[in-house]
Write an enzyme that holds these catalytic residues in place. Structure first.
Site, PDB file in Angstrom:
ATOM      1  N   HIS A 191       3.418  10.307   2.923  1.00 14.09           N
ATOM      2  CA  HIS A 191       2.978  11.307   1.941  1.00 14.09           C
ATOM      3  C   HIS A 191       3.846  12.562   1.953  1.00 14.09           C
ATOM      4  CE1 HIS A 191      -0.469   9.052   0.767  1.00 14.09           C
ATOM      5  NE2 HIS A 191      -0.961   9.020   1.980  1.00 14.09           N
TER       6      HIS A 191
ATOM      7  N   ASP B 172       0.618   4.380  -2.523  1.00 12.65           N
ATOM      8  CA  ASP B 172       0.592   5.800  -2.141  1.00 12.65           C
ATOM      9  C   ASP B 172       1.700   6.583  -2.833  1.00 12.65           C
ATOM     10  OD1 ASP B 172      -1.572   5.715  -0.406  1.00 12.65           O
ATOM     11  OD2 ASP B 172      -0.351   5.448   1.390  1.00 12.65           O
TER      12      ASP B 172
ATOM     13  N   HIS C  60       0.824  -1.206   0.000  1.00 12.04           N
ATOM     14  CA  HIS C  60       0.000   0.000   0.000  1.00 12.04           C
ATOM     15  C   HIS C  60       0.864   1.264   0.000  1.00 12.04           C
ATOM     16  CE1 HIS C  60      -3.570   2.389   0.272  1.00 12.04           C
ATOM     17  NE2 HIS C  60      -2.883   3.168   1.097  1.00 12.04           N
TER      18      HIS C  60
HETATM   19 ZN   LIG Z   1      -3.006   5.231   1.002  1.00 10.47          ZN
END
Ligand SMILES: [Zn+2]
Length: 308
Positions: A262, A239, A235
């Site tokens: 992020h 992202d 995952h």
């Molecule tokens: Zn995510």
């Protein structure tokens, strides 16, 4: 070998879901758009105000990527952006009647389904490619990302969480449309049960549930099962691709990420765009020019995030 022409959708496709952080219902429609348009979000609940999906518009990276332009914001864009990037879709108008892209099942798989339902249409214009020629790196709080020249897009991602059910995981591989669909697209977002109350006190994860996230308790996963043994790091790759998509161009290079999230993904994108001596354009530079920053972007948020 990636396709050399820009692509869009054959027709519109829509879905309804809830916002992971807001917990509110939201409708989303993906619409075809012409060459050079890029990925653009439109808030129908704010008179159709638009937010361009580009790195200079990132304003927040806490547990999701938030884009904002002229006072209009869209959150949790990364899973949709990841699916669009992986399927090599360059031009889409994304209409939403709320502030957040729906979370659906917490992976990119429902967006892939939606894109396939709409169909893909090839446009008569070259796709811009950013070919890295010199290594670049960004780091903070124990996290680090290095991008280096390579003949195609590949990723080496490592995470290390202080939890026995997650621990250290690594994913390494070339990212193509085919590999993304089989190895990355279905990996769901995750969070730790011990963090859920704190997230909710911050007004985050209000729509989170076992239908749209892996929840990791002290003694086990609260969901029935994992989709991959190493679904967590997969995952994170999903992202990373969604944040890298804010380059607005196909990226040609190798990305090595350790304990990132992020914020660091976004800092890498901003570093790349700020260093035109480190790469060259191929294809349509007209589109690429929209993505070069005209002002320094401030990004709030932590380093290796548990999730989302
Ligand atoms: Zn995510």
């Amino acid at each position: 070998m990636p396709r050399s022409n820009q692509r869009t959708l054959k027709k519109s496709a829509e879905c309804v879901g809830i916002g992971l952080h807001s917990g509110r219902p939201v409708s989303m429609r993906l619409n075809p758009a012409p060459a050079g348009h890029g990925i653009v979000f439109a808030r129908l609940d704010q008179g159709g105000r638009r937010v361009y999906a580009r790195a200079v518009n990132v304003v927040r990276t806490s547990f999701a990527t938030t884009l904002s332009e002229n006072g209009c914001s869209i959150s949790t864009t990364e899973h949709l952006m990841s699916a669009l990037y992986a399927l090599e879709i360059d031009n889409v108008l994304v209409e939403l009647d709320g502030a957040e892209v729906p979370i659906l099942d917490g992976s990119a798989a429902p967006f892939i389904y939606l894109i396939h339902e709409a169909g893909i249409f090839e446009l008569g214009a070259a796709r811009p490619r950013l070919v890295l020629e010199k290594p670049l790196s960004v780091s903070e709080q124990g996290g680090r990302i290095t991008a280096s020249p390579a003949p195609s897009f590949s990723v080496d991602y490592s995470i290390n969480f202080d939890h026995p059910l997650v621990g250290s995981q690594n994913f390494r591989g070339s990212i193509s449309c085919k590999s993304y669909l089989s190895e990355i697209a279905t990996a769901r977002t995750f969070c730790f049960l011990r963090d859920v109350e704190a997230l909710r006190r911050q007004g985050l994860a209000l729509g989170g549930c076992l239908e749209n996230a892996i929840v990791v308790g002290d003694d086990g996963i609260l969901n029935d099962s994992l989709r991959f043994e190493d679904e967590f790091v997969r995952h994170k790759v999903l992202d990373l691709i969604g944040d890298l998509a804010l380059l607005g161009m196909l990226f040609v290079g190798h990305v090595r990420a350790e304990r990132a999230g992020h914020r660091l993904h976004t800092r890498l994108v901003q570093e790349i765009l700020a260093r035109p001596d480190a790469w060259r354009f191929e294809g349509s530079t007209e589109v690429a020019a929209h993505h070069i920053p005209s002002r320094p972007a401030m990004v709030a948020g932590g380093s290796q995030t548990a999730s989302l």
